[in-house]
Scaffold this motif. Structure first.
Motif, PDB file in Angstrom:
ATOM      1  N   PHE A 199       0.759  -1.171  -0.093  1.00  0.00           N
ATOM      2  CA  PHE A 199      -0.105   0.009   0.028  1.00  0.00           C
ATOM      3  C   PHE A 199       1.027   1.202  -0.263  1.00  0.00           C
ATOM      4  N   TYR A 200       0.190   2.481  -0.595  1.00  0.00           N
ATOM      5  CA  TYR A 200       0.976   3.598  -0.557  1.00  0.00           C
ATOM      6  C   TYR A 200       1.483   3.934   1.117  1.00  0.00           C
ATOM      7  N   ASP A 201       0.526   3.598   2.072  1.00  0.00           N
ATOM      8  CA  ASP A 201       0.833   4.127   3.362  1.00  0.00           C
ATOM      9  C   ASP A 201       2.145   2.978   3.848  1.00  0.00           C
ATOM     10  N   ASN A 202       2.429   1.852   3.376  1.00  0.00           N
ATOM     11  CA  ASN A 202       3.583   1.221   3.924  1.00  0.00           C
ATOM     12  C   ASN A 202       4.812   1.975   3.583  1.00  0.00           C
ATOM     13  N   LEU A 203       4.868   2.511   2.293  1.00  0.00           N
ATOM     14  CA  LEU A 203       6.071   2.821   1.842  1.00  0.00           C
ATOM     15  C   LEU A 203       6.141   4.405   2.328  1.00  0.00           C
ATOM     16  N   GLU A 204       5.141   5.252   2.439  1.00  0.00           N
ATOM     17  CA  GLU A 204       5.104   6.514   3.197  1.00  0.00           C
ATOM     18  C   GLU A 204       5.472   6.545   4.562  1.00  0.00           C
ATOM     19  N   SER A 205       4.995   5.410   5.285  1.00  0.00           N
ATOM     20  CA  SER A 205       5.170   5.420   6.894  1.00  0.00           C
ATOM     21  C   SER A 205       6.547   4.695   7.218  1.00  0.00           C
ATOM     22  N   GLY A 206       6.896   3.992   6.331  1.00  0.00           N
ATOM     23  CA  GLY A 206       7.947   2.898   6.420  1.00  0.00           C
ATOM     24  C   GLY A 206       7.828   2.065   7.398  1.00  0.00           C
ATOM     25  N   ARG A 207       6.435   1.259   7.308  1.00  0.00           N
ATOM     26  CA  ARG A 207       5.953   0.405   7.931  1.00  0.00           C
ATOM     27  C   ARG A 207       5.553  -0.756   6.849  1.00  0.00           C
ATOM     28  N   PRO A 208       6.196  -1.978   7.131  1.00  0.00           N
ATOM     29  CA  PRO A 208       5.948  -3.203   5.915  1.00  0.00           C
ATOM     30  C   PRO A 208       4.545  -3.390   6.293  1.00  0.00           C
ATOM     31  N   PHE A 209       3.921  -4.348   5.473  1.00  0.00           N
ATOM     32  CA  PHE A 209       2.686  -4.806   5.503  1.00  0.00           C
ATOM     33  C   PHE A 209       2.986  -5.837   6.571  1.00  0.00           C
ATOM     34  N   PRO A 210       1.961  -6.087   7.413  1.00  0.00           N
ATOM     35  CA  PRO A 210       2.155  -6.829   8.528  1.00  0.00           C
ATOM     36  C   PRO A 210       2.511  -8.378   8.335  1.00  0.00           C
ATOM     37  N   GLY A 211       2.349  -8.771   7.060  1.00  0.00           N
ATOM     38  CA  GLY A 211       2.692 -10.335   6.734  1.00  0.00           C
ATOM     39  C   GLY A 211       3.977 -10.643   6.215  1.00  0.00           C
ATOM     40  N   VAL A 212       4.883  -9.845   6.419  1.00  0.00           N
ATOM     41  CA  VAL A 212       6.430 -10.037   5.736  1.00  0.00           C
ATOM     42  C   VAL A 212       6.982 -10.897   6.362  1.00  0.00           C
ATOM     43  N   TYR A 213       7.687 -11.772   5.970  1.00  0.00           N
ATOM     44  CA  TYR A 213       8.635 -12.612   6.781  1.00  0.00           C
ATOM     45  C   TYR A 213       9.938 -11.998   7.366  1.00  0.00           C
ATOM     46  N   CYS A 214      10.373 -10.872   6.865  1.00  0.00           N
ATOM     47  CA  CYS A 214      11.672 -10.375   7.419  1.00  0.00           C
ATOM     48  C   CYS A 214      11.364  -8.801   7.336  1.00  0.00           C
ATOM     49  N   VAL A 215      11.322  -8.251   8.457  1.00  0.00           N
ATOM     50  CA  VAL A 215      10.825  -6.737   8.535  1.00  0.00           C
ATOM     51  C   VAL A 215      12.171  -6.073   7.866  1.00  0.00           C
ATOM     52  N   PRO A 216      13.243  -6.282   8.446  1.00  0.00           N
ATOM     53  CA  PRO A 216      14.459  -5.675   7.711  1.00  0.00           C
ATOM     54  C   PRO A 216      14.676  -5.654   6.556  1.00  0.00           C
ATOM     55  N   ASP A 217      14.471  -6.852   5.900  1.00  0.00           N
ATOM     56  CA  ASP A 217      14.633  -6.911   4.338  1.00  0.00           C
ATOM     57  C   ASP A 217      13.459  -6.172   3.470  1.00  0.00           C
ATOM     58  N   ALA A 218      11.979  -6.159   4.364  1.00  0.00           N
ATOM     59  CA  ALA A 218      11.051  -5.359   3.688  1.00  0.00           C
ATOM     60  C   ALA A 218      11.484  -3.876   3.728  1.00  0.00           C
ATOM     61  N   VAL A 219      11.896  -3.262   4.798  1.00  0.00           N
ATOM     62  CA  VAL A 219      12.351  -2.019   4.924  1.00  0.00           C
ATOM     63  C   VAL A 219      13.262  -1.645   3.911  1.00  0.00           C
ATOM     64  N   ALA A 220      14.415  -2.467   3.710  1.00  0.00           N
ATOM     65  CA  ALA A 220      15.480  -2.391   2.728  1.00  0.00           C
ATOM     66  C   ALA A 220      14.973  -2.303   1.252  1.00  0.00           C
ATOM     67  N   SER A 221      13.704  -3.035   1.299  1.00  0.00           N
ATOM     68  CA  SER A 221      13.108  -2.835  -0.309  1.00  0.00           C
ATOM     69  C   SER A 221      12.591  -1.419  -0.398  1.00  0.00           C
ATOM     70  N   PHE A 222      12.156  -0.875   0.534  1.00  0.00           N
ATOM     71  CA  PHE A 222      11.654   0.518   0.179  1.00  0.00           C
ATOM     72  C   PHE A 222      12.836   1.650  -0.116  1.00  0.00           C
ATOM     73  N   LYS A 223      13.772   1.373   0.296  1.00  0.00           N
ATOM     74  CA  LYS A 223      15.254   2.177  -0.229  1.00  0.00           C
ATOM     75  C   LYS A 223      15.378   1.700  -1.713  1.00  0.00           C
ATOM     76  N   ALA A 224      15.251   0.397  -2.086  1.00  0.00           N
ATOM     77  CA  ALA A 224      15.440   0.169  -3.422  1.00  0.00           C
ATOM     78  C   ALA A 224      14.529   0.786  -4.339  1.00  0.00           C
ATOM     79  N   LEU A 225      13.211   0.570  -3.917  1.00  0.00           N
ATOM     80  CA  LEU A 225      12.083   1.238  -4.649  1.00  0.00           C
ATOM     81  C   LEU A 225      12.414   2.743  -4.924  1.00  0.00           C
ATOM     82  N   ARG A 226      12.841   3.450  -3.896  1.00  0.00           N
ATOM     83  CA  ARG A 226      13.110   4.938  -4.066  1.00  0.00           C
ATOM     84  C   ARG A 226      14.224   5.187  -4.812  1.00  0.00           C
TER      85      ARG A 226
END
Length: 90
Positions: free
Chosen positions: A22-49
């Motif tokens: 969702f837009y909110d996941n990226l804008e808030s820096g909070r991954p979707f609740p069902g992710v396996y690895c939160v640090p990897d999900a947050v790193a994916s936000f950097k790659a997207l940007r």
């Protein structure tokens, strides 16, 4: 997390798939609740940007707001498909 970067008439557009649900996941820096690895999900936000010229060029994978921010290619396709090669509405 995988995403695709496509060159369109408005420049590079990043289709995020599950890298941000969702837009909110990226804008808030909070991954979707069902992710396996939160640090990897947050790193994916950097790659997207890094892959997109601006936040407006990142299209989340599952956000229904995409359908309201972008126009349909033809009136009969309203609510079914949208054009991501044009600027989003405000």
């Amino acid at each position: 997390m995988q995403f695709v970067r496509v060159h369109t008439q408005r420049g590079w557009v990043v289709r995020a798939s599950d890298a941000t649900h969702f837009y909110d996941n990226l804008e808030s820096g909070r991954p979707f609740p069902g992710v396996y690895c939160v640090p990897d999900a947050v790193a994916s936000f950097k790659a997207l940007r890094a892959a997109a010229p601006s936040p407006a060029h990142i299209i989340p994978g599952h956000d229904p707001m995409v359908m309201s921010r972008y126009p349909a290619p033809r009136p009969e396709l309203e609510g079914i498909v949208v054009r991501l090669d044009v600027e989003p509405s405000a």
